[in-house]
Write a protein that holds these residues in place. Structure first.
Motif, PDB file in Angstrom:
ATOM      1  N   TYR A 181       0.890  -1.274   0.044  1.00 32.02           N
ATOM      2  CA  TYR A 181      -0.027   0.160   0.032  1.00 32.02           C
ATOM      3  C   TYR A 181       0.719   1.235   0.014  1.00 32.02           C
ATOM      4  O   TYR A 181       0.328   2.338   0.002  1.00 32.02           O
ATOM      5  CB  TYR A 181      -0.867   0.185   1.352  1.00 32.02           C
ATOM      6  CG  TYR A 181      -1.881  -1.037   1.145  1.00 32.02           C
ATOM      7  CD1 TYR A 181      -3.114  -1.132   0.212  1.00 32.02           C
ATOM      8  CD2 TYR A 181      -1.847  -2.043   2.254  1.00 32.02           C
ATOM      9  CE1 TYR A 181      -3.975  -2.112   0.224  1.00 32.02           C
ATOM     10  CE2 TYR A 181      -3.057  -3.081   2.217  1.00 32.02           C
ATOM     11  CZ  TYR A 181      -3.951  -3.004   1.262  1.00 32.02           C
ATOM     12  OH  TYR A 181      -4.764  -3.941   1.131  1.00 32.02           O
ATOM     13  N   PHE A 182       2.151   1.075   0.088  1.00 33.32           N
ATOM     14  CA  PHE A 182       2.984   2.247   0.408  1.00 33.32           C
ATOM     15  C   PHE A 182       3.738   2.642  -1.037  1.00 33.32           C
ATOM     16  O   PHE A 182       4.223   1.874  -1.603  1.00 33.32           O
ATOM     17  CB  PHE A 182       3.962   1.984   1.452  1.00 33.32           C
ATOM     18  CG  PHE A 182       3.387   2.067   2.874  1.00 33.32           C
ATOM     19  CD1 PHE A 182       3.145   3.278   3.542  1.00 33.32           C
ATOM     20  CD2 PHE A 182       2.960   0.886   3.649  1.00 33.32           C
ATOM     21  CE1 PHE A 182       2.352   3.265   4.792  1.00 33.32           C
ATOM     22  CE2 PHE A 182       2.224   0.981   4.695  1.00 33.32           C
ATOM     23  CZ  PHE A 182       2.187   2.128   5.159  1.00 33.32           C
ATOM     24  N   SER A 183       3.738   3.965  -1.457  1.00 31.45           N
ATOM     25  CA  SER A 183       4.859   4.230  -2.417  1.00 31.45           C
ATOM     26  C   SER A 183       6.155   4.479  -2.029  1.00 31.45           C
ATOM     27  O   SER A 183       7.023   4.399  -3.092  1.00 31.45           O
ATOM     28  CB  SER A 183       3.870   5.489  -3.263  1.00 31.45           C
ATOM     29  OG  SER A 183       4.279   6.387  -2.243  1.00 31.45           O
ATOM     30  N   GLY A 184       6.321   4.738  -0.829  1.00 31.98           N
ATOM     31  CA  GLY A 184       7.695   4.772  -0.313  1.00 31.98           C
ATOM     32  C   GLY A 184       7.869   4.375   1.081  1.00 31.98           C
ATOM     33  O   GLY A 184       6.702   4.238   1.761  1.00 31.98           O
ATOM     34  N   VAL A 185       8.984   3.957   1.372  1.00 29.46           N
ATOM     35  CA  VAL A 185       9.367   3.373   2.618  1.00 29.46           C
ATOM     36  C   VAL A 185      10.583   4.098   3.306  1.00 29.46           C
ATOM     37  O   VAL A 185      11.560   4.045   2.557  1.00 29.46           O
ATOM     38  CB  VAL A 185       9.425   2.138   2.775  1.00 29.46           C
ATOM     39  CG1 VAL A 185       9.914   1.328   4.129  1.00 29.46           C
ATOM     40  CG2 VAL A 185       8.046   1.325   2.502  1.00 29.46           C
ATOM     41  N   GLU A 186      10.489   4.840   4.535  1.00 31.23           N
ATOM     42  CA  GLU A 186      11.681   5.613   5.005  1.00 31.23           C
ATOM     43  C   GLU A 186      11.606   5.206   6.463  1.00 31.23           C
ATOM     44  O   GLU A 186      10.962   5.284   7.461  1.00 31.23           O
ATOM     45  CB  GLU A 186      11.231   7.262   4.889  1.00 31.23           C
ATOM     46  CG  GLU A 186      10.914   7.391   3.585  1.00 31.23           C
ATOM     47  CD  GLU A 186      12.352   7.840   2.804  1.00 31.23           C
ATOM     48  OE1 GLU A 186      13.446   7.808   3.147  1.00 31.23           O
ATOM     49  OE2 GLU A 186      12.186   8.444   1.549  1.00 31.23           O
ATOM     50  N   ILE A 187      12.849   4.332   6.699  1.00 26.69           N
ATOM     51  CA  ILE A 187      13.437   3.938   7.822  1.00 26.69           C
ATOM     52  C   ILE A 187      14.504   4.836   8.123  1.00 26.69           C
ATOM     53  O   ILE A 187      15.666   4.674   7.631  1.00 26.69           O
ATOM     54  CB  ILE A 187      13.748   2.456   7.766  1.00 26.69           C
ATOM     55  CG1 ILE A 187      12.600   1.712   7.346  1.00 26.69           C
ATOM     56  CG2 ILE A 187      14.310   1.990   9.105  1.00 26.69           C
ATOM     57  CD1 ILE A 187      13.108   0.073   7.161  1.00 26.69           C
ATOM     58  N   VAL A 188      14.410   5.716   9.242  1.00 21.57           N
ATOM     59  CA  VAL A 188      15.180   6.684   9.481  1.00 21.57           C
ATOM     60  C   VAL A 188      15.960   6.607  11.058  1.00 21.57           C
ATOM     61  O   VAL A 188      15.330   5.910  11.812  1.00 21.57           O
ATOM     62  CB  VAL A 188      14.699   8.088   9.465  1.00 21.57           C
ATOM     63  CG1 VAL A 188      14.236   8.170   7.950  1.00 21.57           C
ATOM     64  CG2 VAL A 188      13.732   8.094  10.349  1.00 21.57           C
ATOM     65  N   SER A 189      16.912   7.257  11.267  1.00 29.81           N
ATOM     66  CA  SER A 189      17.599   7.109  12.495  1.00 29.81           C
ATOM     67  C   SER A 189      17.062   7.795  13.717  1.00 29.81           C
ATOM     68  O   SER A 189      16.996   8.125  14.766  1.00 29.81           O
ATOM     69  CB  SER A 189      19.199   7.409  12.369  1.00 29.81           C
ATOM     70  OG  SER A 189      19.494   8.661  11.747  1.00 29.81           O
ATOM     71  N   GLU A 190      16.305   9.061  12.926  1.00 32.46           N
ATOM     72  CA  GLU A 190      15.759  10.270  13.953  1.00 32.46           C
ATOM     73  C   GLU A 190      14.795  10.715  13.196  1.00 32.46           C
ATOM     74  O   GLU A 190      14.721  11.112  11.586  1.00 32.46           O
ATOM     75  CB  GLU A 190      16.735  11.074  14.191  1.00 32.46           C
ATOM     76  CG  GLU A 190      16.146  12.022  15.426  1.00 32.46           C
ATOM     77  CD  GLU A 190      15.670  11.507  16.850  1.00 32.46           C
ATOM     78  OE1 GLU A 190      14.464  11.078  16.603  1.00 32.46           O
ATOM     79  OE2 GLU A 190      16.443  11.253  17.513  1.00 32.46           O
ATOM     80  N   LYS A 191      13.675  11.361  13.790  1.00 32.92           N
ATOM     81  CA  LYS A 191      12.617  12.026  12.967  1.00 32.92           C
ATOM     82  C   LYS A 191      12.601  13.628  13.564  1.00 32.92           C
ATOM     83  O   LYS A 191      12.140  13.823  14.933  1.00 32.92           O
ATOM     84  CB  LYS A 191      11.133  11.534  13.472  1.00 32.92           C
ATOM     85  CG  LYS A 191      10.844  10.134  12.635  1.00 32.92           C
ATOM     86  CD  LYS A 191       9.625   9.730  12.949  1.00 32.92           C
ATOM     87  CE  LYS A 191       9.212   8.491  12.334  1.00 32.92           C
ATOM     88  NZ  LYS A 191       7.860   7.890  12.842  1.00 32.92           N
ATOM     89  N   ASP A 192      13.081  14.378  12.928  1.00 39.02           N
ATOM     90  CA  ASP A 192      13.109  15.819  13.086  1.00 39.02           C
ATOM     91  C   ASP A 192      12.702  16.639  12.097  1.00 39.02           C
ATOM     92  O   ASP A 192      12.350  15.917  10.880  1.00 39.02           O
ATOM     93  CB  ASP A 192      14.365  16.277  13.788  1.00 39.02           C
ATOM     94  CG  ASP A 192      15.613  16.099  12.912  1.00 39.02           C
ATOM     95  OD1 ASP A 192      15.375  15.732  11.550  1.00 39.02           O
ATOM     96  OD2 ASP A 192      16.668  15.929  13.328  1.00 39.02           O
TER      97      ASP A 192
END
Length: 232
Positions: free
Chosen positions: A141-152
Motif C-alpha cells: 500500500y506504500f509508494s515509499g518506505v523511509e526507515i530513519v535514525s531520527e525524526k526531526d
C-alpha cells in the motif's frame, strides 16, 4: 491546499511495539531483583538508553545492549552468566515476535491508499522494521518506505523533497508527539496524533494545542473521515 500525501508511523501506530519493550523490562527487573529496587533499576536503564541512542539508534538491538550495560553496572561489572543469557534471549524473542496490527489498521490503510499517496516513515533498526512491515502485509500500500535514525524537522523536509511532496499537502499520522507530530508540523505538514495506551518517556512532549495544523484523533480508523472533512 488539499492533502495528497499521508505519512504513517509504524510502531504503535500500525502495529503493537511498546508493549513488547515493557514486557522485556519487567523480565529484566525480575532478573535483577536482588541487585536493585525496581524504580532505581528502571531509572538507570532509561539513563543508559538515552546515553546510547546516538551510538545504537532506536530498536530492539540497541535496547538489548542497553539492558546488558545496565546489568553490568548494577552488578558492579560482573553480571552472572545466567542473567546475560536471559537478556540476550529476551532480545532475540523480541526480534522474532509475531507482528500484530492495531484494530482497524489493515482496512484503513487499504482505504487511504485508494485516495492518497502513502509513505511509511519510521525509526528503528533497518532489518527489524523491514521484517515487521513484511509480516504486517501492508507493504504494497506504500509508494515509499523511509526507515530513519531520527525524526526531526530536517528529516521530514528531506523526505518531502525526495518524494516531490509540497509539505502543505502532506499529513503525518503517528502516536508520538515528539517524533511524528511536532517535527512534521515544523516542516509545514499536518500532524495527526493518535495516542497509544503506553508511550516511551523519550517520545513524550506537550501537544501544540491551538496550532492550525495539529489534529488529535482517538483511533486510526478515524483518519479517512477527518481527511475527507478537511478537503471540503
Amino acid at each position: 491546499m488539499p492533502v495528497t500525501t499521508v505519512g504513517l508511523d509504524a510502531d504503535d501506530t500500525l502495529w503493537h511495539n511498546e508493549t513488547l519493550f515493557r514486557l522485556s523490562q519487567k523480565r529484566f527487573a525480575e532478573l535483577l531483583a536482588d541487585h536493585a529496587e525496581e524504580p532505581v533499576m528502571m531509572d538507570r536503564l532509561a539513563q543508559v538508553e538515552r546515553r546510547n541512542l546516538r551510538l545504537y539508534g532506536y530498536g530492539v538491538k540497541g535496547f538489548t545492549l542497553s539492558m546488558l550495560e545496565t546489568a553490568m553496572e548494577l552488578c558492579d561489572g560482573s553480571a552472572p552468566p545466567h542473567i546475560v543469557r536471559e537478556i540476550l534471549a529476551a532480545g532475540r524473542e523480541m526480534l522474532v515476535h509475531p507482528v500484530e496490527t492495531l484494530p482497524g489498521v489493515a482496512d484503513t490503510v487499504a482505504e487511504l491508499s485508494t485516495r492518497y499517496r502513502l509513505i511509511l516513515i519510521t525509526k528503528g533498526d533497518l532489518m527489524d522494521q523491514e521484517r515487521k512491515l513484511a509480516a504486517s502485509r501492508l507493504g504494497d500500500y506504500f509508494s515509499g518506505v523511509e526507515i530513519v535514525s531520527e525524526k526531526d524537522r530536517a528529516t521530514y523536509s528531506t523526505i518531502f523533497s525526495r518524494h516531490g511532496v509540497v509539505p502543505a499537502s502532506a499529513a503525518m499520522v503517528g502516536n508520538s508527539m515528539r517524533s511524528d507530530v511536532l517535527p512534521a508540523i515544523e516542516a509545514g505538514a499536518w500532524g495527526i496524533h493518535i495516542p497509544y495506551p503506553i508511550t516511551w518517556a523519550h517520545e513524550l512532549a506537550e501537544a501544540p494545542e491551538g496550532h492550525p495544523r495539529f489534529v488529535s484523533l482517538s483511533r486510526f480508523d478515524e483518519v479517512p473521515a477527518w481527511l475527507n472533512a478537511a478537503q471540503t
